[in-house]
Design an enzyme around this catalytic site. Structure first.
Site, mmCIF file in Angstrom:
data_model
loop_
_atom_site.group_PDB
_atom_site.id
_atom_site.type_symbol
_atom_site.label_atom_id
_atom_site.label_comp_id
_atom_site.label_asym_id
_atom_site.label_seq_id
_atom_site.Cartn_x
_atom_site.Cartn_y
_atom_site.Cartn_z
ATOM 1 N N LYS A 125 63.506 55.337 62.724
ATOM 2 C CA LYS A 125 63.762 56.700 63.186
ATOM 3 C C LYS A 125 64.459 57.443 62.057
ATOM 4 O O LYS A 125 65.114 56.838 61.210
ATOM 5 C CB LYS A 125 64.623 56.694 64.447
ATOM 6 C CG LYS A 125 63.892 56.174 65.675
ATOM 7 C CD LYS A 125 64.748 56.319 66.923
ATOM 8 C CE LYS A 125 64.040 55.788 68.155
ATOM 9 N NZ LYS A 125 64.882 55.896 69.370
ATOM 10 N N HIS A 128 68.962 61.648 60.683
ATOM 11 C CA HIS A 128 69.081 63.098 60.853
ATOM 12 C C HIS A 128 70.512 63.571 60.667
ATOM 13 O O HIS A 128 71.441 62.778 60.472
ATOM 14 C CB HIS A 128 68.489 63.545 62.200
ATOM 15 C CG HIS A 128 69.176 62.978 63.408
ATOM 16 N ND1 HIS A 128 70.466 63.294 63.767
ATOM 17 C CD2 HIS A 128 68.713 62.126 64.358
ATOM 18 C CE1 HIS A 128 70.775 62.667 64.884
ATOM 19 N NE2 HIS A 128 69.743 61.958 65.261
ATOM 20 N N HIS A 131 73.538 61.950 62.346
ATOM 21 C CA HIS A 131 74.078 60.676 61.855
ATOM 22 C C HIS A 131 75.194 60.873 60.840
ATOM 23 O O HIS A 131 76.015 59.977 60.625
ATOM 24 C CB HIS A 131 72.969 59.839 61.199
ATOM 25 C CG HIS A 131 71.977 59.274 62.167
ATOM 26 N ND1 HIS A 131 70.642 59.579 62.115
ATOM 27 C CD2 HIS A 131 72.131 58.438 63.220
ATOM 28 C CE1 HIS A 131 70.006 58.943 63.090
ATOM 29 N NE2 HIS A 131 70.890 58.245 63.771
#
Length: 566
Positions: A125, A128, A131
């Site tokens: 994933k 982004h 984070h």
């Protein structure tokens, strides 16, 4: 010399108070005009059988001035102390110059290990912008604890296990193209992951297929395990590229999968201690007496859950590191989860569970939008960092700066601007990112502090050849000079507050206030002008040198680099 300790001892000598009482009583007045330190005389009223204002006046008369204390004055029920400015400035500046990068450091953490778990993105994933909150806080806390002498281990508890991998394997086998994925791993894995959820809404049976694939993965099926390893390796390579941009390093990348073979022991321990009860076919620890939902240890199909893995991880860390603190930098929405697992560990009889700490933080919005990988409306951190760098490069060009390496400067300032924004408030406060605020060179921002540092370094370059190691501070006692020295002296307090509360915000606020004090000092006290006498010039250059060293160290504790020219 510690001025507060000196005042404390004088109070003890005259009043006979216990040291602990005296230390707790001394405070900093709300207004600098009221002195540098104040001692409230109210606790002495019962013992001396006198009104506090009278006690304060009597104590003021007994306080003989010395090289450190200029005077002591009674003000109501308080005894206010005013430091000898020349002595204070001289001692502080010389101490900073002697200590260098270790100013504010301590050996209080000697022999103690602090674990800081942070960042922890999910494999396959995107990394982004959300984070970065965990990454910025955790990286800063790790640096802060190291500065205080602790042995710090930075842990990246990767999300590399769970049913989402069953979904990803299902998606890959249906729509995946290895050649395409190898060229752009995270983007392409995200595409097929999002497509899975879109198709599963129309075809719910895909969810069953995903669960079956994860069960195969848990059972060690060769094909699914190979795919899982592939997803993990290409994802980690992308994550490390971003970490390199941020200057972040980890001591361990052990993720959830690492503990998959350690969970049976947890189940056995909890069962042997009589803590497991059945609830709708699942095995749980009942926490109703604590007004919490039950903590699920085994699902009804016998599969473990992330709570089981977190408990296994905590036990492993205790055995491996014998930690003083085990800090989890994870968003506040997970607060209940950590309360549950900490309670389970306590009931298991693990006394060290009290040393496990959840450090929560708020949500991140970009242009007012929340982020969700499931629906694809995600802002990649990589893109935000690159855009910040590019915007910074344009600002530097527009301002006509004489930086030696515009790319290096743009990277340090651009990334610093983002990190500062994540750390400038209480960590539990939500953040809505805004370019104008982040890249404001005149406001409360990283560029503002970095510019203060660069300005100081520019002054020192102009003064190259002047030896100020033996500076005389007798003529540098103005309000601005004294305020700057007081800021320099308070660095260790800011570091300790940041560690005590696990709040890098204290360092952020400190370095901003230090830069403000430096700019005020610079604008009101000429340094290199011809009409400034030699001794005053040397003293002020020493203050500039000390200030730049502390700005650099403070920004470094936030993970922010400095630049020599701006």
């Amino acid at each position: 010399m510690d001025f507060k300790e000196h005042v404390t001892q004088k109070i003890i000598d005259i009043t006979g108070l216990e040291r602990e009482t005296a230390e707790k009583s001394i405070e900093v007045p709300p207004d600098e005009k009221m002195g540098d330190l104040a001692f409230p005389c109210f606790p002495l009223a019962r013992v001396m059988r006198k009104a506090p204002p009278l006690i304060a006046r009597e104590l003021a008369e007994k306080m003989s001035d010395d090289e450190m204390i200029d005077r002591a004055e009674a003000a109501g029920g308080y005894l206010n102390f005013f430091f000898n400015r020349e002595k204070f400035i001289s001692d502080t500046v010389n101490a900073v110059l002697d200590a260098g990068e270790s100013w504010g450091a301590s050996d209080m953490g000697g022999g103690k290990t602090v674990l800081v778990e942070y960042s922890s993105p999910n494999i396959a994933k995107p990394f982004h912008i959300g984070h970065l909150f965990s990454t910025a806080i955790g990286n800063s806390l790790a640096k802060i604890y190291k500065h205080l002498g602790y042995n710090v281990q930075s842990l990246n508890h990767l999300g590399d296990w769970g049913t989402q991998f069953g979904k990803l394997i299902s998606a890959y086998k249906r729509w995946g193209d290895k050649d395409v994925i190898d060229k752009d791993p995270i983007n392409e894995l995200l595409k097929i992951y999002v497509k899975f959820h879109e198709e599963a809404e129309k075809h719910p049976e895909l969810e069953d297929e995903a669960r079956d694939y994860f069960k195969k993965l848990e059972d060690g099926d060769e094909e699914t395990t190979a795919l899982w390893k592939y997803f993990r390796e290409i994802s980690l390579a992308e994550f490390k590229r971003v970490y390199d941009m941020l200057g972040v390093r980890f001591d361990s990348y052990n993720g959830e999968a690492f503990y998959s073979d350690k969970m049976d022991e947890i189940v056995d321990i909890l069962r042997d201690k009589g803590l497991l009860v059945e609830s709708d076919g699942a095995q749980v620890v009942d926490l109703s007496d604590l007004n919490m939902p039950p903590c699920i240890i085994l699902k009804s199909n016998g599969a473990t859950i992330y709570a089981t893995r977190d408990i296994a991880a905590a036990l492993y860390r205790h055995r491996t590191y014998d930690f003083y603190k085990n800090i989890y930098v994870v968003g506040t929405p997970q607060a209940l989860h950590f309360k549950q697992i900490f309670s389970v560990m306590e009931r298991a009889g693990w006394e060290w569970s009290k040393d496990c700490v959840h450090v929560g933080f708020g949500l991140v919005r970009f242009d007012g939008q929340n982020l969700s990988t499931r629906h694809g409306n995600v802002v990649f951190l990589d893109d935000v960092l690159n855009e910040s760098i590019e915007k910074t490069r344009e600002i530097i060009k527009k301002n006509g700066s004489n930086v030696d390496d515009i790319d290096d400067a743009a990277k340090k300032i651009g990334i610093g601007a983002i990190l500062y924004t994540f750390l400038k408030n209480n960590r539990e406060k939500d953040i809505d990112l805004n370019w104008d605020t982040m890249l404001d060179f005149d406001g409360e921002s990283a560029p503002y502090c970095q510019y203060g540092y660069a300005r100081g370094r520019s002054i020192l370059r102009k003064a190259e050849g002047i030896d100020f190691s033996d500076a005389d501070f007798s003529n540098t006692v103005s309000d601005e000079e004294y305020a700057l020295a007081k800021q320099l002296s308070s660095f260790s307090d800011a570091i300790r507050s940041a560690a005590d509360k696990n709040e890098p915000f204290y360092i952020n606020r400190y370095v901003t206030n230090l830069t403000k004090a430096f700019n005020k000092f610079y604008n009101t006290n000429p340094i290199m002008k011809d009409d400034v006498d030699t001794e005053t010039k040397k003293a002020r250059l020493a203050m500039v040198d000390a200030t730049t060293k502390v700005i650099k160290t403070a920004l470094g504790l936030l993970g922010i680099e400095t630049v020599e020219k701006m």
